[in-house]
Enzyme design. Structure first.
Site, PDB file in Angstrom:
ATOM      1  N   GLY A   1       0.562   4.682   6.501  1.00 46.81           N
ATOM      2  CA  GLY A   1       1.667   5.144   5.519  1.00 46.81           C
ATOM      3  C   GLY A   1       0.872   4.877   4.444  1.00 46.81           C
ATOM      4  N   HIS A   2       0.517   5.983   3.480  1.00 45.99           N
ATOM      5  CA  HIS A   2      -0.306   5.854   2.280  1.00 45.99           C
ATOM      6  C   HIS A   2       0.497   6.104   1.176  1.00 45.99           C
ATOM      7  CE1 HIS A   2      -4.274   6.133   4.774  1.00 45.99           C
ATOM      8  NE2 HIS A   2      -3.591   5.105   5.255  1.00 45.99           N
TER       9      HIS A   2
ATOM     10  N   LYS B   1      -4.918   1.992  -0.099  1.00 45.53           N
ATOM     11  CA  LYS B   1      -6.085   3.007   0.369  1.00 45.53           C
ATOM     12  C   LYS B   1      -5.376   4.333  -0.492  1.00 45.53           C
ATOM     13  CE  LYS B   1      -5.885   2.257   4.635  1.00 45.53           C
ATOM     14  NZ  LYS B   1      -4.882   1.140   4.568  1.00 45.53           N
TER      15      LYS B   1
ATOM     16  N   GLN C   1      -5.416   2.586   8.500  1.00 45.18           N
ATOM     17  CA  GLN C   1      -5.533   1.125   8.999  1.00 45.18           C
ATOM     18  C   GLN C   1      -6.296   0.265   8.238  1.00 45.18           C
ATOM     19  OE1 GLN C   1      -5.295   3.502  11.656  1.00 45.18           O
ATOM     20  NE2 GLN C   1      -3.236   3.709  10.987  1.00 45.18           N
TER      21      GLN C   1
ATOM     22  N   ASP D   1      -2.766  -1.301   4.926  1.00 43.41           N
ATOM     23  CA  ASP D   1      -1.900  -1.340   3.535  1.00 43.41           C
ATOM     24  C   ASP D   1      -2.525  -2.205   2.498  1.00 43.41           C
ATOM     25  OD1 ASP D   1       0.111  -0.205   5.427  1.00 43.41           O
ATOM     26  OD2 ASP D   1       0.876  -2.061   5.877  1.00 43.41           O
TER      27      ASP D   1
HETATM   28  P1  GDP Z   1      -2.252   1.955   2.304  1.00 36.41           P
HETATM   29  O1  GDP Z   1      -1.815   2.299   3.692  1.00 36.41           O
HETATM   30  O2  GDP Z   1      -3.700   1.127   2.174  1.00 36.41           O
HETATM   31  O3  GDP Z   1      -2.250   3.249   1.377  1.00 36.41           O
HETATM   32  O4  GDP Z   1      -1.118   1.028   1.644  1.00 36.41           O
HETATM   33  P2  GDP Z   1       0.174   1.071   1.510  1.00 36.41           P
HETATM   34  O5  GDP Z   1       0.983   2.289   0.545  1.00 36.41           O
HETATM   35  O6  GDP Z   1       0.970   1.164   2.957  1.00 36.41           O
HETATM   36  O7  GDP Z   1       0.779  -0.131   0.835  1.00 36.41           O
HETATM   37  C1  GDP Z   1       0.407  -0.397  -0.575  1.00 36.41           C
HETATM   38  C2  GDP Z   1       1.768  -0.814  -1.320  1.00 36.41           C
HETATM   39  O8  GDP Z   1       1.433  -1.522  -2.350  1.00 36.41           O
HETATM   40  C3  GDP Z   1       2.262   0.546  -1.945  1.00 36.41           C
HETATM   41  O9  GDP Z   1       3.955   0.235  -1.819  1.00 36.41           O
HETATM   42  C4  GDP Z   1       1.610   0.739  -3.159  1.00 36.41           C
HETATM   43  O10 GDP Z   1       2.547   1.599  -3.868  1.00 36.41           O
HETATM   44  C5  GDP Z   1       1.679  -0.571  -3.668  1.00 36.41           C
HETATM   45  N1  GDP Z   1       0.357  -0.869  -4.456  1.00 36.41           N
HETATM   46  C6  GDP Z   1      -0.680  -0.362  -4.608  1.00 36.41           C
HETATM   47  N2  GDP Z   1      -1.573  -0.923  -5.494  1.00 36.41           N
HETATM   48  C7  GDP Z   1      -0.742  -1.773  -6.107  1.00 36.41           C
HETATM   49  C8  GDP Z   1      -1.047  -2.778  -7.055  1.00 36.41           C
HETATM   50  O11 GDP Z   1      -2.192  -3.043  -7.656  1.00 36.41           O
HETATM   51  N3  GDP Z   1       0.168  -3.602  -7.364  1.00 36.41           N
HETATM   52  C9  GDP Z   1       1.097  -3.529  -6.933  1.00 36.41           C
HETATM   53  N4  GDP Z   1       2.423  -4.358  -7.166  1.00 36.41           N
HETATM   54  N5  GDP Z   1       1.471  -2.749  -5.907  1.00 36.41           N
HETATM   55  C10 GDP Z   1       0.428  -1.895  -5.543  1.00 36.41           C
HETATM   56  P1  IMO Z   2      -2.154   2.116   6.845  1.00 36.29           P
HETATM   57  O1  IMO Z   2      -3.277   3.272   7.261  1.00 36.29           O
HETATM   58  C1  IMO Z   2      -0.709  -1.745   8.766  1.00 36.29           C
HETATM   59  C2  IMO Z   2      -0.549  -1.995  13.086  1.00 36.29           C
HETATM   60  C3  IMO Z   2       0.577  -2.225  13.960  1.00 36.29           C
HETATM   61  C4  IMO Z   2       0.270  -2.832  14.908  1.00 36.29           C
HETATM   62  C5  IMO Z   2      -1.125  -2.306  15.082  1.00 36.29           C
HETATM   63  C6  IMO Z   2      -1.011  -1.223  16.277  1.00 36.29           C
HETATM   64  O2  IMO Z   2      -0.910   2.507   6.126  1.00 36.29           O
HETATM   65  O3  IMO Z   2      -2.921   0.999   6.351  1.00 36.29           O
HETATM   66  P2  IMO Z   2      -0.358   1.444  16.451  1.00 36.29           P
HETATM   67  O4  IMO Z   2       0.928   2.175  15.926  1.00 36.29           O
HETATM   68  O5  IMO Z   2      -1.639   1.908  15.844  1.00 36.29           O
HETATM   69  O6  IMO Z   2      -0.609   1.291  17.936  1.00 36.29           O
HETATM   70  O7  IMO Z   2      -0.239  -0.133  15.924  1.00 36.29           O
HETATM   71  O8  IMO Z   2      -1.590  -1.716  14.144  1.00 36.29           O
HETATM   72  N1  IMO Z   2      -0.835  -0.532  12.064  1.00 36.29           N
HETATM   73  C7  IMO Z   2      -0.876  -0.676  10.702  1.00 36.29           C
HETATM   74  N2  IMO Z   2      -0.802  -1.864  10.067  1.00 36.29           N
HETATM   75  N3  IMO Z   2      -1.121  -0.357   8.237  1.00 36.29           N
HETATM   76  C8  IMO Z   2      -1.202   0.539   8.827  1.00 36.29           C
HETATM   77  O9  IMO Z   2      -1.945   1.918   8.634  1.00 36.29           O
HETATM   78  C9  IMO Z   2      -1.262   0.570  10.387  1.00 36.29           C
HETATM   79  N4  IMO Z   2      -1.258   1.175  11.302  1.00 36.29           N
HETATM   80  C10 IMO Z   2      -1.362   0.418  12.611  1.00 36.29           C
HETATM   81  O10 IMO Z   2       1.681  -2.651  12.834  1.00 36.29           O
HETATM   82  O11 IMO Z   2       0.344  -4.067  14.520  1.00 36.29           O
HETATM   83 MG    MG Z   3      -0.027   1.642   4.710  1.00 35.59          MG
END
Ligand code: GDP
Ligand code: IMO
Ligand code: MG
Length: 426
Positions: free
Chosen positions: A40-41, A16, A223, A13
């Site tokens: 979840g991207h 990416k 991840q 998270d």
């Molecule tokens: P990913 O899994 O690495 O793609 O990241 P996620 O989408 O799960 O989580 C990142 C969260 O932070 C999302 O809700 C994005 O919209 C948000 N986000 C990304 N970059 C920034 C930033 O620079 N500032 C803020 N406030 N939110 C951001």
């Molecule tokens: P993105 O790509 C954050 C964590 C889960 C759990 C562990 C194992 O959005 O960054 P799994 O379902 O893979 O067996 O879970 O890994 N986890 C993540 N945490 N971002 C993710 O993906 C994750 N995918 C799995 O919360 O601790």
């Molecule tokens: Mg994510």
């Protein structure tokens, strides 16, 4: 040509999805190499927020192809739900989305096994997203799995039944776990039939031919490094190699074909699910980061645990991945803080430790912090890095000096446009 890699350096998270979307216009192909619907991207532009799980984050940019590589695991039901959400955007999915024949399928029984295993672990549970990721990769390495290429076989349903029977035998051992497979099976088989309408390819061949023909490829990690099956905080990890090496096995590209490695990290640290987190905050600072950063999971909605940035863990991740440049995300979230803390090393049994130890899960790790000046202002309207406050620049320089890698992007908000370029991007 080489394959550039973009991946997370913390526990996922990091942002990416946002940076892949920002960089996509520089590439011809975006390819996911591991993970599945546990990811979840999030992408935000023109006032709309999109969350992708299995589909690469280049899908919203015209003329770019998106490949789901062999290292990915696909749940046909979730995949179809993602496709349905894309329909209003008039994307030619048949042309722009290509799926590897060798990607493995997540069955409904994989999800049941995931849930049963977690329930049996009780308070030691991993905190899995319960998407069936672990059991699917177990079947892959156990040589039992079903792959996307199998769905075209006349024996597919027979193969499916054989695997389901195996799973049901295992489920019997979880005597307290009750389930009803019938409600999941029909939608799953219908979703498999829909997958057949998409473009399924020999992706390793396709990607290597593309490289030979001068195409630029960006590999999108899911991840983060600290969730890697080998190098993460085992057993509190996911079941795939989330690190640069995973690109080679998850796409079929040779190590000599890897170009730049872009490591993404938050200006602080988060983790969702169980497991060690040395710099975790249980006070109002942690609460403030969660609130400001809207730190709730994009896949499960769970609150993310929050803490200060952890340099020993980041250095470790940079080493394992061979990171060549960094993107620092969510700098705006630290806006309310007058002081910002950075963990420079740990104290373990009275000794100074500057790396992530083997038994990170069992040891008492005391993080040691250096305090830096916060910028203490709103960054979200900034248009250029040059105009950013001195304290932010000092923070970036401090991190670059300690990590030994340049920070080429500083992100100050979730929108595509809220992205400051510090140095020339790849
Ligand atoms: P990913 O899994 O690495 O793609 O990241 P996620 O989408 O799960 O989580 C990142 C969260 O932070 C999302 O809700 C994005 O919209 C948000 N986000 C990304 N970059 C920034 C930033 O620079 N500032 C803020 N406030 N939110 C951001
Ligand atoms: P993105 O790509 C954050 C964590 C889960 C759990 C562990 C194992 O959005 O960054 P799994 O379902 O893979 O067996 O879970 O890994 N986890 C993540 N945490 N971002 C993710 O993906 C994750 N995918 C799995 O919360 O601790
Ligand atoms: Mg994510």
């Amino acid at each position: 040509m080489k394959v550039d890699v973009l991946l997370g350096l913390q526990w996922g998270d990091e942002g990416k999805g946002k940076i892949v979307d920002v960089l996509t216009p520089k590439y011809d192909i975006i390819a996911r190499f591991q993970g599945g619907p546990n990811a979840g991207h999030t992408l935000e532009f023109e006032g709309i927020k999109h969350v992708l799980h299995t589909i690469p984050s280049g899908i919203f940019r015209n003329d770019v192809l998106n490949v789901v590589g062999n290292g990915v695991v696909i749940d046909p039901v979730i995949f179809n739900q993602e496709l349905d959400k894309l329909r209003p955007f008039n994307i030619n999915l048949k042309e722009r989305l290509l799926i590897s024949k060798k990607a493995h399928l997540i069955l409904p029984t994989h999800r049941l096994l995931d849930a049963a295993s977690e329930a049996a672990k009780g308070k030691n549970k991993i905190g899995s997203t319960l998407k069936g990721i672990g059991p699917t990769y177990m079947d892959k390495t156990g040589r039992n799995g079903l792959r996307v290429g199998d769905i075209f076989s006349p024996n597919f349903e027979k193969k499916y039944r054989i695997l389901v029977e195996k799973h049901e035998n295992i489920l019997k051992h979880y005597s307290n776990y009750k389930y009803d497979l019938s409600e999941f099976e029909k939608p799953w088989l219908e979703a498999v039939a829909k997958l057949k309408e998409l473009t399924v390819i020999d992706s390793e061949q396709y990607l290597n031919d593309a490289l030979k023909n001068g195409k630029k490829i960006l590999a999108e990690g899911a991840q983060g490094t600290l969730l890697d099956i080998d190098f993460g905080t085992y057993p509190f990890v996911t079941s795939s190699n989330t690190v640069t090496a995973g690109t080679c096995t998850g796409l079929g590209v040779a190590p000599t074909k890897i170009g730049s490695v872009i490591g993404i990290f938050k200006a602080y640290c988060t983790r969702v699910g169980s497991g060690p987190f040395p710099t975790e905050l249980h006070d109002e600072d942690g609460e403030l980061i969660r609130k400001e950063g809207r730190e709730f999971g994009a896949t499960t909605g769970r609150p993310r645990r929050c803490g200060w940035i952890d340099l020993p863990a980041l250095k470790y991740a940079i080493m394992i991945n061979g990171v060549t440049e960094l993107s620092m995300m969510k700098a705006d979230v630290l806006g309310p803080f007058e002081k910002i803390k950075v963990c420079t090393h740990y104290m373990i049994d009275g000794e100074k430790v500057e790396y992530l130890p083997y038994d990170v899960t069992d040891l008492e790790i005391i993080p040691v912090y250096e305090e830096l000046e916060g910028w203490n202002c709103d960054l979200t309207a900034l248009n250029s890095y040059d105009d950013s406050p001195r304290q932010l620049k000092d923070y970036v320089t401090y991190l670059e000096q300690n990590l030994g890698v340049p920070i080429s992007v500083v992100s100050v908000g979730p929108d595509r446009k809220q992205t400051l370029s510090n140095k020339v991007l790849v």
